[in-house]
Design an enzyme around this catalytic site. Structure first.
Site, PDB file in Angstrom:
ATOM      1  N   ASN A  11     -41.853  -7.648  18.340  1.00 18.51           N
ATOM      2  CA  ASN A  11     -40.620  -8.445  18.252  1.00 18.51           C
ATOM      3  C   ASN A  11     -39.493  -7.537  17.764  1.00 18.51           C
ATOM      4  O   ASN A  11     -39.451  -7.173  16.594  1.00 18.51           O
ATOM      5  CB  ASN A  11     -40.857  -9.608  17.276  1.00 18.51           C
ATOM      6  N   LYS A  13     -36.432  -8.275  17.447  1.00 22.29           N
ATOM      7  CA  LYS A  13     -35.376  -9.036  16.745  1.00 22.29           C
ATOM      8  C   LYS A  13     -34.002  -8.627  17.303  1.00 22.29           C
ATOM      9  O   LYS A  13     -33.903  -8.274  18.480  1.00 22.29           O
ATOM     10  CB  LYS A  13     -35.482  -8.825  15.239  1.00 22.29           C
ATOM     11  N   GLY A 179     -41.350  -8.414   6.970  1.00 24.20           N
ATOM     12  CA  GLY A 179     -40.304  -7.440   6.634  1.00 24.20           C
ATOM     13  C   GLY A 179     -40.253  -7.080   5.158  1.00 24.20           C
ATOM     14  O   GLY A 179     -39.283  -6.482   4.697  1.00 24.20           O
ATOM     15  N   SER A 218     -45.639  -7.259   8.281  1.00 24.95           N
ATOM     16  CA  SER A 218     -45.738  -5.871   7.797  1.00 24.95           C
ATOM     17  C   SER A 218     -46.954  -5.125   8.351  1.00 24.95           C
ATOM     18  O   SER A 218     -47.594  -4.356   7.641  1.00 24.95           O
ATOM     19  CB  SER A 218     -45.718  -5.844   6.258  1.00 24.95           C
ATOM     20  N   GLY A 239     -42.969  -6.684  13.799  1.00 29.26           N
ATOM     21  CA  GLY A 239     -41.509  -6.617  13.777  1.00 29.26           C
ATOM     22  C   GLY A 239     -41.046  -5.178  13.673  1.00 29.26           C
ATOM     23  O   GLY A 239     -41.013  -4.434  14.651  1.00 29.26           O
ATOM     24  N   GLY A 240     -40.715  -4.761  12.443  1.00 28.74           N
ATOM     25  CA  GLY A 240     -40.117  -3.449  12.197  1.00 28.74           C
ATOM     26  C   GLY A 240     -40.830  -2.295  12.889  1.00 28.74           C
ATOM     27  O   GLY A 240     -40.179  -1.440  13.509  1.00 28.74           O
TER      28      GLY A 240
HETATM   29  C1  PEP Z   1     -42.010 -10.471  12.547  1.00 28.60           C
HETATM   30  O1  PEP Z   1     -40.806 -10.518  12.450  1.00 28.60           O
HETATM   31  O2  PEP Z   1     -42.590 -11.224  13.332  1.00 28.60           O
HETATM   32  C2  PEP Z   1     -42.722  -9.513  11.701  1.00 28.60           C
HETATM   33  C3  PEP Z   1     -44.007  -9.647  11.596  1.00 28.60           C
HETATM   34  O3  PEP Z   1     -41.970  -8.548  11.068  1.00 28.60           O
HETATM   35  P1  PEP Z   1     -42.524  -7.261  10.256  1.00 28.60           P
HETATM   36  O4  PEP Z   1     -43.640  -6.672  11.066  1.00 28.60           O
HETATM   37  O5  PEP Z   1     -41.348  -6.363  10.154  1.00 28.60           O
HETATM   38  O6  PEP Z   1     -43.012  -7.769   8.939  1.00 28.60           O
END
Ligand code: PEP
Length: 260
Positions: A11, A13, A179, A218, A239-240
């Site tokens: 993702n 974002k 995050g 994360s 995400g990141g």
């Molecule tokens: C997400 O936004 O779905 C997510 C899991 O973010 P991160 O991996 O950055 O925690």
């Protein structure tokens, strides 16, 4: 029992314009192809911003990359005077296979209710998209209700009342782990995944209970294997770490880290 193909979903974002998106997709696919990624055994999907989807589709189709495309949201409406909305048919015409529904950032910052998310799931199915329904508890809910109650209730709310249930994926993402660098333990992710699967079985029957359940929060190349080792968690939503081709490819190669 049919085998569930692990899904590694990225993702992005609200990051990367369409030129940056092209560069990342190219790098990701070259990295994965170099590493002899077995596309039949691990499905990889990316979720760029809406404005990148057309460029991403063109590149993926032209280069015959096996990576799947998804969108980060969908309108519950099919078309019409809904300024700023993006319909399911627009997404499927851009080659999207998946759509994220109910990410905690949409629940939190856009006040998306269970009722609205239920309608978005219906819109996804109406347009041959596979919804990835995001569920998860806040820190306060964790402390007051335990870890499974909220994700189970959100899963049932999203899937209830539909005439027929199409293909779907659940992404269990504890809000306190997104995050933040805080990660649920593999045992916690496994326990919540089992509780969600049991609730799906009880409420919607056996075929639905074979749906994939992902963990998100994360996730990195260094910790992914722990989540997928038990077979209860069928992939990850990232995400990141999905913004870095090497790191995301490292997550997609999780099997190399699992000692059987
Ligand atoms: C997400 O936004 O779905 C997510 C899991 O973010 P991160 O991996 O950055 O925690």
């Amino acid at each position: 029992m049919t085998k569930r193909t692990p899904l590694i979903a990225g993702n992005w974002k609200m990051n990367l314009d369409h030129l940056q998106a092209i560069a990342l997709i190219q790098k990701l696919c070259w990295t994965l192809n170099d590493a002899d990624h077995n596309w039949d055994q691990v499905e990889v999907a990316i979720f760029p911003p809406f404005t990148d989807l057309r460029s991403a589709q063109t590149l993926i189709e032209a280069e015959k990359f096996e990576v799947r495309l998804g969108a980060q949201d969908i309108s519950k409406y099919e078309s019409g005077a809904y300024t700023g909305e993006i319909s399911g048919s627009m997404l499927s015409k851009l080659g999207a296979k998946y759509v994220l529904i109910g990410h905690s950032e949409r629940r939190q910052y856009h006040n998306e209710s269970d009722e609205l998310l239920n309608a978005k799931v219906k819109a996804a199915w109406a347009n041959s998209l596979v919804p990835i329904i995001c569920v998860g508890e806040t820190l306060e809910e964790l402390e007051t209700q335990g870890q499974s109650a909220v994700p189970v209730a959100q899963t049932i709310a999203a899937l209830s009342g539909h005439e027929t249930i199409g293909e779907f994926v659940i992404a269990y993402e504890p809000v306190w782990a997104i995050g933040t660098g805080k990660v649920a333990t593999p045992a916690e992710a496994e326990a919540v995944s089992k509780a969600i699967r049991a609730a799906i079985l009880e409420n919607f029957g056996g075929e639905s209970a074979q749906s994939r359940i992902l963990y998100g929060g994360s996730v990195k190349a260094a910790n992914v294997a722990g989540f997928l080792a038990s077979g209860e968690v069928d992939g990850v939503l990232v995400g990141g770490a999905s913004l870095d081709a090497e790191e995301f490819a490292g997550i997609a190669r999780f099997q190399k880290h699992i000692v059987l």
